[in-house]
Design a protein around this motif. Structure first.
Motif, PDB file in Angstrom:
ATOM      1  N   HIS A 105      47.417  39.873  40.818  1.00 18.72           N
ATOM      2  CA  HIS A 105      48.452  39.132  40.090  1.00 18.72           C
ATOM      3  C   HIS A 105      48.731  39.718  38.703  1.00 18.72           C
ATOM      4  O   HIS A 105      49.524  39.153  37.944  1.00 18.72           O
ATOM      5  CB  HIS A 105      48.057  37.662  39.973  1.00 18.72           C
ATOM      6  CG  HIS A 105      47.937  36.975  41.300  1.00 18.72           C
ATOM      7  ND1 HIS A 105      49.007  36.829  42.168  1.00 18.72           N
ATOM      8  CD2 HIS A 105      46.858  36.415  41.924  1.00 18.72           C
ATOM      9  CE1 HIS A 105      48.608  36.209  43.260  1.00 18.72           C
ATOM     10  NE2 HIS A 105      47.311  35.941  43.140  1.00 18.72           N
ATOM     11  N   ASP A 106      48.097  40.834  38.397  1.00 17.61           N
ATOM     12  CA  ASP A 106      48.325  41.503  37.116  1.00 17.61           C
ATOM     13  C   ASP A 106      49.564  42.389  37.243  1.00 17.61           C
ATOM     14  O   ASP A 106      49.569  43.340  38.033  1.00 17.61           O
ATOM     15  CB  ASP A 106      47.103  42.359  36.762  1.00 17.61           C
ATOM     16  CG  ASP A 106      47.230  43.030  35.400  1.00 17.61           C
ATOM     17  OD1 ASP A 106      48.287  42.882  34.747  1.00 17.61           O
ATOM     18  OD2 ASP A 106      46.266  43.711  34.991  1.00 17.61           O
ATOM     19  N   TRP A 135      36.422  52.337  37.116  1.00 14.69           N
ATOM     20  CA  TRP A 135      37.470  51.313  37.040  1.00 14.69           C
ATOM     21  C   TRP A 135      37.308  50.377  35.845  1.00 14.69           C
ATOM     22  O   TRP A 135      38.300  49.998  35.215  1.00 14.69           O
ATOM     23  CB  TRP A 135      37.505  50.486  38.327  1.00 14.69           C
ATOM     24  CG  TRP A 135      37.921  51.270  39.531  1.00 14.69           C
ATOM     25  CD1 TRP A 135      38.714  52.391  39.555  1.00 14.69           C
ATOM     26  CD2 TRP A 135      37.554  51.009  40.887  1.00 14.69           C
ATOM     27  NE1 TRP A 135      38.856  52.839  40.850  1.00 14.69           N
ATOM     28  CE2 TRP A 135      38.163  52.013  41.679  1.00 14.69           C
ATOM     29  CE3 TRP A 135      36.782  50.036  41.507  1.00 14.69           C
ATOM     30  CZ2 TRP A 135      38.014  52.055  43.069  1.00 14.69           C
ATOM     31  CZ3 TRP A 135      36.628  50.073  42.882  1.00 14.69           C
ATOM     32  CH2 TRP A 135      37.248  51.074  43.649  1.00 14.69           C
ATOM     33  N   GLN A 147      34.772  48.096  47.877  1.00 13.80           N
ATOM     34  CA  GLN A 147      34.837  47.845  46.434  1.00 13.80           C
ATOM     35  C   GLN A 147      36.284  47.924  45.937  1.00 13.80           C
ATOM     36  O   GLN A 147      36.698  47.129  45.085  1.00 13.80           O
ATOM     37  CB  GLN A 147      33.968  48.857  45.686  1.00 13.80           C
ATOM     38  CG  GLN A 147      32.481  48.690  45.907  1.00 13.80           C
ATOM     39  CD  GLN A 147      31.685  49.798  45.246  1.00 13.80           C
ATOM     40  OE1 GLN A 147      31.729  50.957  45.668  1.00 13.80           O
ATOM     41  NE2 GLN A 147      30.965  49.459  44.188  1.00 13.80           N
ATOM     42  N   SER A 165      39.000  47.290  47.683  1.00 12.09           N
ATOM     43  CA  SER A 165      39.693  46.084  48.139  1.00 12.09           C
ATOM     44  C   SER A 165      39.367  44.895  47.242  1.00 12.09           C
ATOM     45  O   SER A 165      40.259  44.119  46.856  1.00 12.09           O
ATOM     46  CB  SER A 165      39.305  45.784  49.589  1.00 12.09           C
ATOM     47  OG  SER A 165      39.953  44.621  50.050  1.00 12.09           O
ATOM     48  N   GLU A 166      38.097  44.772  46.874  1.00 13.76           N
ATOM     49  CA  GLU A 166      37.684  43.673  45.998  1.00 13.76           C
ATOM     50  C   GLU A 166      38.339  43.789  44.624  1.00 13.76           C
ATOM     51  O   GLU A 166      38.818  42.790  44.065  1.00 13.76           O
ATOM     52  CB  GLU A 166      36.157  43.679  45.855  1.00 13.76           C
ATOM     53  CG  GLU A 166      35.419  43.321  47.140  1.00 13.76           C
ATOM     54  CD  GLU A 166      33.927  43.614  47.052  1.00 13.76           C
ATOM     55  OE1 GLU A 166      33.466  44.059  45.966  1.00 13.76           O
ATOM     56  OE2 GLU A 166      33.224  43.422  48.064  1.00 13.76           O
ATOM     57  N   GLN A 167      38.378  45.012  44.077  1.00 18.76           N
ATOM     58  CA  GLN A 167      38.953  45.204  42.745  1.00 18.76           C
ATOM     59  C   GLN A 167      40.461  44.972  42.752  1.00 18.76           C
ATOM     60  O   GLN A 167      41.015  44.349  41.834  1.00 18.76           O
ATOM     61  CB  GLN A 167      38.654  46.617  42.243  1.00 18.76           C
ATOM     62  CG  GLN A 167      39.090  46.872  40.809  1.00 18.76           C
ATOM     63  CD  GLN A 167      38.324  46.034  39.815  1.00 18.76           C
ATOM     64  OE1 GLN A 167      37.144  46.257  39.568  1.00 18.76           O
ATOM     65  NE2 GLN A 167      38.990  45.040  39.227  1.00 18.76           N
ATOM     66  N   ASN A 222      42.112  43.053  44.844  1.00 14.23           N
ATOM     67  CA  ASN A 222      42.334  41.612  45.003  1.00 14.23           C
ATOM     68  C   ASN A 222      42.120  40.871  43.688  1.00 14.23           C
ATOM     69  O   ASN A 222      42.826  39.899  43.390  1.00 14.23           O
ATOM     70  CB  ASN A 222      41.400  41.053  46.077  1.00 14.23           C
ATOM     71  CG  ASN A 222      41.833  41.435  47.478  1.00 14.23           C
ATOM     72  OD1 ASN A 222      43.013  41.691  47.718  1.00 14.23           O
ATOM     73  ND2 ASN A 222      40.890  41.485  48.405  1.00 14.23           N
ATOM     74  N   ALA A 223      41.172  41.348  42.874  1.00 15.88           N
ATOM     75  CA  ALA A 223      40.920  40.711  41.579  1.00 15.88           C
ATOM     76  C   ALA A 223      42.069  40.942  40.604  1.00 15.88           C
ATOM     77  O   ALA A 223      42.271  40.150  39.678  1.00 15.88           O
ATOM     78  CB  ALA A 223      39.617  41.241  40.984  1.00 15.88           C
ATOM     79  N   CYS A 224      42.827  42.024  40.820  1.00  9.53           N
ATOM     80  CA  CYS A 224      43.905  42.391  39.890  1.00  9.53           C
ATOM     81  C   CYS A 224      45.299  42.146  40.469  1.00  9.53           C
ATOM     82  O   CYS A 224      46.298  42.475  39.812  1.00  9.53           O
ATOM     83  CB  CYS A 224      43.788  43.871  39.517  1.00  9.53           C
ATOM     84  SG  CYS A 224      42.269  44.336  38.666  1.00  9.53           S
TER      85      CYS A 224
END
Length: 248
Positions: A74-75, A31, A64, A66-68, A70-72
């Motif tokens: 709003h992109d 990723w 992992q 889900s975390e990734q 959530n980090a993206c």
């Protein structure tokens, strides 16, 4: 595979009228590089766990993911969940594939995103699962290779069919027969580059530059112009992945 000439490839794509490419994600290890390339070249992307990379108990990888995501979240370039799916050629992790697929379908439904689906020798199982997970945005069956009857089952569920380089192989008679019957609003064009290189290609590495040949073959099968096929498949991609915010 593209590190040595990625700039040149994107320049060639631009000259050929190819504005961008959607880059699917396949595993946690890939990723970071995927997101780097997507940002550098302004490419939309998906995030997912490919069935080849599923463990028998994929919970950690799903955490992992889900975390990734959530980090993206709003992109605007995050346009899909996937590539995920089922592949019976890799049956040693079959139960893990099902667990990972269902979790990613749930994630896509929760986030109102389409899915990019990998399906190999598992259409009946995939269709049964998709009927249980009703996704408002649907998705695409990547690298579709099957009969018209199977294609129609996916279409009825709101999914589109990804038509790639396999359509250029002389041996792909079943696929050609299927594509000739498909409505134009049911198809996307794709490459799966660097994989899925057509048999008659002079280059062992597949690239998005074969898209024009795929369009020409679909046009020939439908007895329509390449311009019309281009317009339809472009519009289908824009609608499925909601690309208007980043391409217009």
């Amino acid at each position: 595979m593209f590190d040595s000439d990625r700039d040149e490839l994107f320049e060639s794509m631009s000259l050929a009228g190819i504005e961008t490419a959607i880059i699917p994600g396949v595993n946690p290890e890939g990723w970071a590089k995927q997101l780097q390339v997507a940002k550098q070249y302004s490419c939309p992307y998906g995030l997912g766990i490919h069935p080849w990379f599923c463990e028998d108990e994929p919970q950690r990888a799903l955490e992992q993911l889900s975390e990734q995501v959530n980090a993206c979240i709003h992109d605007p370039y995050l346009v899909a969940i996937g590539e995920c799916g089922l592949d019976k050629i890799r049956k040693d992790n079959w139960q893990g594939q099902i667990i990972a697929l269902e979790a990613q379908l749930s994630m896509a439904r929760q986030l109102d995103l389409p899915v990019i689906l990998h399906v190999v020798k598992a259409h009946s199982e995939m269709l049964a699962i998709l009927k249980r997970y009703s996704l408002p945005r649907g998705g695409v069956i990547h690298g579709f290779y099957g009969s018209y009857e199977i294609a129609n089952e996916y279409i009825k569920l709101g999914y589109k069919l990804g038509i790639g380089g396999l359509i250029l192989n002389a041996s792909a008679k079943k696929l050609k027969t299927c594509v000739a019957q498909l409505p134009l609003d049911s198809m996307l064009i794709e490459t799966d580059s660097p994989a899925m290189t057509p048999q008659n290609s002079a280059d062992s590495r597949n690239t998005p530059l074969i898209l024009q040949s795929i369009i020409a073959e679909i046009a020939n099968l439908h007895k329509k112009s390449s311009v019309l096929i281009t317009e339809h498949t472009f519009r289908n991609s824009m609608q499925l992945f909601d690309l208007k915010l980043i391409l217009i």
